[in-house]
Scaffold this motif. Structure first.
Motif, PDB file in Angstrom:
ATOM      1  N   LYS A  38       0.827  -1.212   0.000  1.00  0.00           N
ATOM      2  CA  LYS A  38       0.000   0.000   0.000  1.00  0.00           C
ATOM      3  C   LYS A  38       0.865   1.266   0.000  1.00  0.00           C
ATOM      4  O   LYS A  38       0.416   2.333   0.417  1.00  0.00           O
ATOM      5  N   ALA A  39       2.092   1.124  -0.473  1.00  0.00           N
ATOM      6  CA  ALA A  39       3.013   2.261  -0.517  1.00  0.00           C
ATOM      7  C   ALA A  39       2.408   3.406  -1.324  1.00  0.00           C
ATOM      8  O   ALA A  39       1.794   3.204  -2.376  1.00  0.00           O
ATOM      9  N   GLY A  40       2.565   4.621  -0.798  1.00  0.00           N
ATOM     10  CA  GLY A  40       2.016   5.805  -1.448  1.00  0.00           C
ATOM     11  C   GLY A  40       0.633   6.186  -0.964  1.00  0.00           C
ATOM     12  O   GLY A  40       0.155   7.285  -1.247  1.00  0.00           O
ATOM     13  N   MET A  41      -0.003   5.294  -0.238  1.00  0.00           N
ATOM     14  CA  MET A  41      -1.350   5.576   0.261  1.00  0.00           C
ATOM     15  C   MET A  41      -1.287   6.268   1.613  1.00  0.00           C
ATOM     16  O   MET A  41      -0.323   6.133   2.361  1.00  0.00           O
ATOM     17  N   ALA A  42      -2.334   6.994   1.920  1.00  0.00           N
ATOM     18  CA  ALA A  42      -2.488   7.588   3.245  1.00  0.00           C
ATOM     19  C   ALA A  42      -3.114   6.563   4.181  1.00  0.00           C
ATOM     20  O   ALA A  42      -3.916   5.722   3.755  1.00  0.00           O
ATOM     21  N   MET A  43      -2.757   6.634   5.465  1.00  0.00           N
ATOM     22  CA  MET A  43      -3.358   5.708   6.429  1.00  0.00           C
ATOM     23  C   MET A  43      -4.871   5.879   6.487  1.00  0.00           C
ATOM     24  O   MET A  43      -5.614   4.929   6.756  1.00  0.00           O
ATOM     25  N   ALA A  44      -5.362   7.083   6.219  1.00  0.00           N
ATOM     26  CA  ALA A  44      -6.810   7.309   6.228  1.00  0.00           C
ATOM     27  C   ALA A  44      -7.517   6.493   5.157  1.00  0.00           C
ATOM     28  O   ALA A  44      -8.685   6.129   5.311  1.00  0.00           O
ATOM     29  N   GLU A  45      -6.807   6.192   4.063  1.00  0.00           N
ATOM     30  CA  GLU A  45      -7.394   5.348   3.020  1.00  0.00           C
ATOM     31  C   GLU A  45      -7.431   3.891   3.449  1.00  0.00           C
ATOM     32  O   GLU A  45      -8.370   3.152   3.132  1.00  0.00           O
ATOM     33  N   VAL A  46      -6.402   3.458   4.149  1.00  0.00           N
ATOM     34  CA  VAL A  46      -6.302   2.067   4.572  1.00  0.00           C
ATOM     35  C   VAL A  46      -7.155   1.807   5.808  1.00  0.00           C
ATOM     36  O   VAL A  46      -7.833   0.785   5.914  1.00  0.00           O
ATOM     37  N   PHE A  47      -7.138   2.753   6.743  1.00  0.00           N
ATOM     38  CA  PHE A  47      -7.891   2.646   7.992  1.00  0.00           C
ATOM     39  C   PHE A  47      -8.630   3.960   8.229  1.00  0.00           C
ATOM     40  O   PHE A  47      -8.099   4.890   8.846  1.00  0.00           O
ATOM     41  N   PRO A  48      -9.857   4.074   7.754  1.00  0.00           N
ATOM     42  CA  PRO A  48     -10.590   5.337   7.916  1.00  0.00           C
ATOM     43  C   PRO A  48     -10.758   5.789   9.363  1.00  0.00           C
ATOM     44  O   PRO A  48     -10.941   6.988   9.612  1.00  0.00           O
ATOM     45  N   PHE A  49     -10.673   4.873  10.329  1.00  0.00           N
ATOM     46  CA  PHE A  49     -10.829   5.295  11.723  1.00  0.00           C
ATOM     47  C   PHE A  49      -9.654   6.155  12.193  1.00  0.00           C
ATOM     48  O   PHE A  49      -9.729   6.790  13.252  1.00  0.00           O
ATOM     49  N   LEU A  50      -8.577   6.220  11.387  1.00  0.00           N
ATOM     50  CA  LEU A  50      -7.419   7.046  11.724  1.00  0.00           C
ATOM     51  C   LEU A  50      -7.372   8.352  10.929  1.00  0.00           C
ATOM     52  O   LEU A  50      -6.374   9.063  10.960  1.00  0.00           O
ATOM     53  N   ARG A  51      -8.447   8.696  10.247  1.00  0.00           N
ATOM     54  CA  ARG A  51      -8.406   9.853   9.332  1.00  0.00           C
ATOM     55  C   ARG A  51      -8.234  11.185  10.052  1.00  0.00           C
ATOM     56  O   ARG A  51      -7.860  12.179   9.431  1.00  0.00           O
ATOM     57  N   HIS A  52      -8.485  11.213  11.355  1.00  0.00           N
ATOM     58  CA  HIS A  52      -8.328  12.468  12.102  1.00  0.00           C
ATOM     59  C   HIS A  52      -6.872  12.784  12.406  1.00  0.00           C
ATOM     60  O   HIS A  52      -6.555  13.891  12.856  1.00  0.00           O
TER      61      HIS A  52
END
Length: 342
Positions: A38-52
Motif C-alpha cells: 500500500k506504498a504511497g497511500m495515506a493511512m486514512a485510506e487504509v484505515f478510515p478510523f485514523l483519518r483524524h
C-alpha cells in the motif's frame, strides 16, 4: 524529549493498533510508516478510523531513511521480520511483534515454524518481551521480541505459580478462546463472516499450535526441567479479546495468594476477588489484564482465568510498554486508557 518512531508493516491490524496507541503518546512521534503493498497511500485510506490524524504516507521499507529514527516497531509477518531486522542499522532499537525472535533455540524455531532461522545471531540477542517478567533485561535491550498473544495470556496465569512451586507442572491444561483479529488481516476463507459468525471451533488441536513453543521454553526454564502443557485454542466470533481458563493441581487459596502477591505492584494486572472470573468485555481496547481464581469442587485443584485484548496487551500495547522501557520513558506512558465498554 520526543522520540522519533517508525512502524514497519503499518497496514496490518497490529500496525494500526500501534498507530492508535502512539497517536496520543506524549513522548513518541510517528515519523515513518511502511506498507509495501500500500506504498504511497495515506493511512486514512487504509484505515478510515485514523483519518483524524496527521500521519506520514505509507512507503516501502527500502525507501526509509532510518538516520533520525530512535526506535522501530516491526509489525511484519513471521519469517519476514528476521530478514528485514537483520538489514536495519545495528544501533537502532527494535521491538518485533512477529514470532521470529521469541524462541531462543534454533532447533525449537525450526520445529515450530518449519524452516531454519535466517538471523541466528539476532535470535541470540533478542530479549523475550513479556514485560512483567523481563523488565530489567528489556530496559537494556536493543532488540525485543514481542510474545504471542495466546502465549502471554497463559503465562500470566502460570509463571508465578511455577516459579513458586505451588502447582503440579505435569498437570496443566489451558483452554483458550480468542478473537478473529489474532489471525491477522489477510483474507482467509474460514474467517469470512458467513463461516465464522454464530459458531466457534477448536483449532491447532493435538498440540500443534506454535505458541506451545513459547510455553515449553518459558515454563521449562522456570521449572528447571521439561514442562509440556496441554493447550487448545478456540476461535470465537468476536473481533478482539482472549479468555483463558487454566486448570491446575494446587490449592485454590494458595494459587490466588501467590498470584496476588506476584502482581501486587503491577500497573496493568488486576486481580479479581477470589471466586470471580473476568470477561473480555472488561479489557477491550486496553493494556490491562484481568486475572481470576476459583477453587474446584475437587480438593487440591483450581482454575485460573485470564482476560486480555490480543491486539493491545497481547501485542501493540505490550510493544509500547517495552518501547517505553527501552527509551527510558515511564513504563505506563500512553497506556492507561480505559477499556472500551460496551
Amino acid at each position: 524529549m520526543t522520540h522519533s518512531i517508525a512502524i514497519l508493516g503499518a497496514s496490518g491490524y497490529t500496525g494500526a493498533e500501534l498507530v492508535r496507541v502512539l497517536s496520543t503518546h506524549p513522548d513518541m512521534e510517528i515519523k515513518t510508516l511502511t506498507g509495501d503493498r500500500k506504498a504511497g497511500m495515506a493511512m486514512a485510506e487504509v484505515f478510515p478510523f485514523l483519518r483524524h490524524l496527521d500521519l506520514p504516507l505509507l512507503q516501502r521499507i527500502d525507501e526509509v531513511d532510518f538516520g533520525g529514527i530512535d526506535l522501530a516497531f516491526c509489525a511484519l509477518p513471521h519469517a519476514t521480520s528476521q530478514s528485514v531486522i537483520r538489514a536495519l542499522p545495528s544501533d537502532l532499537k527494535v521491538v518485533d511483534l512477529s514470532a521470529d525472535f521469541r524462541l531462543r533455540d534454533a532447533d525449537a524455531y525450526r520445529k515450530w515454524y518449519g524452516k531454519p532461522h535466517d538471523a541466528p545471531e539476532l535470535q541470540a540477542e533478542a530479549v523475550y518481551g513479556l514485560t512483567e517478567f523481563y523488565r530489567d533485561q528489556i530496559r537494556r535491550a536493543r532488540l525485543v521480541a514481542g510474545t504471542g498473544c495466546n502465549a502471554a495470556t497463559g503465562q500470566y496465569a502460570l509463571v508465578p505459580l511455577i516459579k513458586a512451586s505451588v502447582i503440579d507442572v505435569d498437570e496443566i491444561i489451558i483452554n483458550l478462546i480468542t478473537g478473529v483479529s489474532g489471525a491477522g488481516r489477510s483474507l482467509k476463507e474460514n474467517l469470512l463472516h458467513a463461516e465464522l459468525s454464530e459458531g466457534t471451533n477448536a483449532y491447532a488441536i493435538g498440540g500443534t499450535h506454535r505458541h506451545l513453543g513459547e510455553f515449553d521454553q518459558e515454563f521449562s526454564k522456570l521449572a528447571g526441567r521439561p514442562v509440556e502443557v496441554q493447550f487448545t485454542p478456540h476461535l470465537a466470533p468476536m473481533n478482539r479479546g482472549i479468555l483463558a481458563t487454566v486448570y491446575v493441581r494446587g490449592d485454590g487459596q494458595t494459587v490466588y495468594d501467590t498470584l496476588s502477591a506476584a502482581y501486587a505492584g503491577e500497573p496493568f494486572i488486576q486481580m479479581l476477588p477470589f471466586g470471580a472470573a473476568p470477561s473480555t468485555h472488561d479489557v477491550r481496547g486496553s493494556n490491562y489484564v484481568h486475572v481470576g481464581v476459583a477453587a474446584d469442587r475437587r480438593e487440591g485443584r483450581a482454575q485460573v482465568f485470564v482476560a486480555l485484548d490480543n491486539l493491545t496487551k497481547g501485542s501493540s500495547g505490550q510493544a509500547t510498554q517495552n518501547a517505553n522501557l527501552m527509551l527510558g520513558i515511564e513504563e505506563t506512558t500512553g497506556l492507561t486508557m480505559a477499556p472500551l465498554f460496551p
